[in-house]
Design an enzyme around this catalytic site. Structure first.
Site, short mmCIF file in Angstrom:
data_model
loop_
_atom_site.label_atom_id
_atom_site.label_comp_id
_atom_site.label_asym_id
_atom_site.label_seq_id
_atom_site.Cartn_x
_atom_site.Cartn_y
_atom_site.Cartn_z
N ALA A 5 6.45 -3.44 -5.95
CA ALA A 5 6.93 -2.07 -6.20
C ALA A 5 6.41 -1.56 -7.54
CB ALA A 5 8.45 -2.05 -6.16
N GLN A 14 2.78 -0.56 -7.23
CA GLN A 14 2.67 0.73 -6.54
C GLN A 14 3.00 1.88 -7.50
OE1 GLN A 14 1.52 1.78 -3.74
NE2 GLN A 14 2.33 3.87 -3.75
N GLU A 15 3.97 1.63 -8.36
CA GLU A 15 4.40 2.68 -9.29
C GLU A 15 3.38 2.91 -10.41
OE1 GLU A 15 6.77 4.75 -9.32
OE2 GLU A 15 8.19 4.06 -7.82
N SER A 16 2.90 1.83 -11.05
CA SER A 16 2.14 1.99 -12.30
C SER A 16 0.88 1.16 -12.39
CB SER A 16 3.04 1.60 -13.48
OG SER A 16 3.32 0.19 -13.43
N TYR A 74 4.39 5.00 0.67
CA TYR A 74 4.86 4.23 -0.49
C TYR A 74 5.39 2.87 -0.06
CZ TYR A 74 7.97 3.26 -4.53
OH TYR A 74 8.63 2.69 -5.60
#
Length: 476
Positions: A300, A303-305, A430
């Site tokens: 996760a 995926q975010e940063s 996502y």
């Protein structure tokens, strides 16, 4: 006269006893009650894996459900190749083969075939950077396939139209080993079912799908050719029950639903990041994940940063877990650019989302709903769940809700909801991306552990050899 009557009477007595004797023979010959379900299988991400997190795989989960249906324990017995697997079934060493096996005419003659699990295409596989094959009859190299695989059947049928078509069959390598040889440039081509290729592209992004050689091939379980009618009857009843319950759709979505979209550049970048960036932050993911698998939290975060502590977006979210200012305050994060604080806060917020979800959502699926909520908000996910239910689908099944989430972008649907418009398709993408990253992390983690075991074994052997040499020299 008396002697004749005695003989007639004796025959009558024997005749009257005959049905009793036949019934006793039938009882003795009937199959004993099943005490365990022995399922032969092959190793593979979508078939059967046994790791530190337990057993998994489409076929494993279905086999476990079938064993529960029969009220007996399950014994999964992995084999190294199909030849051994098929021999074990013929010799009654196992009850069923559940190993992603495709239906072929030859197998239909040798075994009883269960109902269709799912369908796949047979595709030609080659390496990225080499010319794309356009004509099966004019390939620039050799095709190598596993012996006793459905690929052989596909090629045999093609050979009728392409008499010059030749191929190599190998007994000592499985599908994943052939994939690795293709990726390394040691083999030109192989043939695979489309699902296996999509799954393995997450680990070997150099693999490419060429032309489709056969479409919609059925994948089935195999039963022994003889004395398996009773088991087949139970299997059919079980299949009917599970289809009505949506189990097949759920498992198809779980193991194959998130691999449809493949991005070569992104996959390569992620694998490099695992080597170069993740080691610096892995301990934080492990420390703050709690009961959640740390690799899901790490996926996760990527995926975010992309594991960049200084990441920021135009909307003001920042850090490893891309927290908004209000969310950071809620989870007690003072500095969003501090990697440890961001991971701790993101883990807390994700677990908080999971706890706030309805109890009707199973433990195994809560993480996907929570991640979607992390992306677009719990309110929008609840809107999608209500829409899902209104359409006659299961609001607690991710496979159904992910179909409905994109509808939140259409006025026809979002005007019916409490929270209105949301980029639902983005939330689906996502979650699917995180699932792919997670699968890649699990695979690489397992490969690393295997190599460590091999290295430890080699080191022990070297030490033992040194000790033996020293002892030998000291006694001379």
């Amino acid at each position: 006269m008396i002697k004749t009557l005695f003989i007639i009477l004796l025959c009558g007595i024997l005749s009257s006893c005959q049905p009793i004797d036949i019934q006793q023979v039938d009882i003795a010959a009937s199959a004993p009650a099943r005490t365990v379900l022995k399922v032969g299988t092959l190793y593979g991400p979508q078939i059967y894996l046994n790791s530190g997190e337990g057993e998994s795989g489409f076929d494993f989960e279905m086999a476990q459900r079938f064993a529960d249906y029969l009220a007996v324990p399950l014994e999964m017995i992995p084999y190294t190749n199909r030849k051994q697997l098929f021999a074990a079934l013929k010799e009654n060493k196992i009850d069923i083969i559940a190993a992603g096996i495709a239906k072929t005419p030859n197998r239909s003659q040798q075994f009883k075939l269960g109902p269709t699990l799912y369908k796949v295409n047979q595709v030609l596989v080659y390496k990225e950077g080499t010319p794309e094959p356009k004509d099966i009859g004019a390939l620039s190299g050799e095709i190598t396939v596993m012996a006793n695989s459905s690929s052989v059947n596909t090629l045999t049928k093609l050979q009728k139209d392409y008499p010059e078509l030749l191929w190599n069959q190998v007994n000592d390598k499985d599908n994943e080993e052939l994939f690795a040889l293709i990726a390394n440039g040691e083999l030109n081509y192989t043939i695979s079912d489309s699902n296996s290729l999509l799954i393995n592209q997450r680990f070997l992004p150099e693999l490419r799908a060429g032309m489709i050689l056969e479409e919609k091939v059925e994948v089935v379980w195999l039963l022994p050719p003889n004395n398996s009618d009773r088991l087949m009857s139970k299997l059919l009843a079980f299949w009917h029950k599970e289809r009505r319950a949506g189990t097949l759709e759920h498992l198809n979505e779980k193991y194959f639903g998130h691999v449809k979209r493949f991005d070569y550049v992104d996959t390569r970048a992620f694998i490099r990041a695992i080597d170069n960036i993740l080691p610096e932050y892995r301990s934080f993911f492990e420390q703050y994940s709690g009961e959640l698998d740390w690799r899901k939290l790490a996926a996760a975060s990527y995926q975010e940063s992309h594991w960049n502590p200084s990441a920021r977006s135009a909307t003001g979210v920042r850090g490893m877990m891309m927290l908004t200012q209000p969310t950071a305050a809620y989870v007690g994060v003072d500095d969003r650019l501090d990697a440890e604080q961001s991971i701790r806060g993101g883990a807390f917020y994700l677990k908080d989302m999971m706890e706030r979800l309805p109890e009707s959502i199973s433990e195994a699926q809560r993480i996907w709903f929570a991640l979607a909520s992390y992306n677009i908000g719990l309110g929008h996910v609840e809107d999608a769940r209500r829409l899902t239910e209104s359409m006659g689908m299961d609001p607690s099944a991710w496979r159904d809700v992910k179909k409905v989430l994109p509808l939140l972008q259409q006025s026809k649907y979002y005007k019916q909801t409490r929270y209105g418009y949301a980029r639902g398709s983005e939330a689906v993408h996502y979650v699917d991306s995180i699932r792919r990253y997670y699968d890649t992390l699990v695979w690489i983690d397992n490969q690393t552990k295997t190599m460590e075991v091999i290295e430890d074994k080699d080191q022990v052997e070297v030490i033992a050899e040194d000790v033996s040499t020293n002892i030998h020299e000291s006694t001379q």
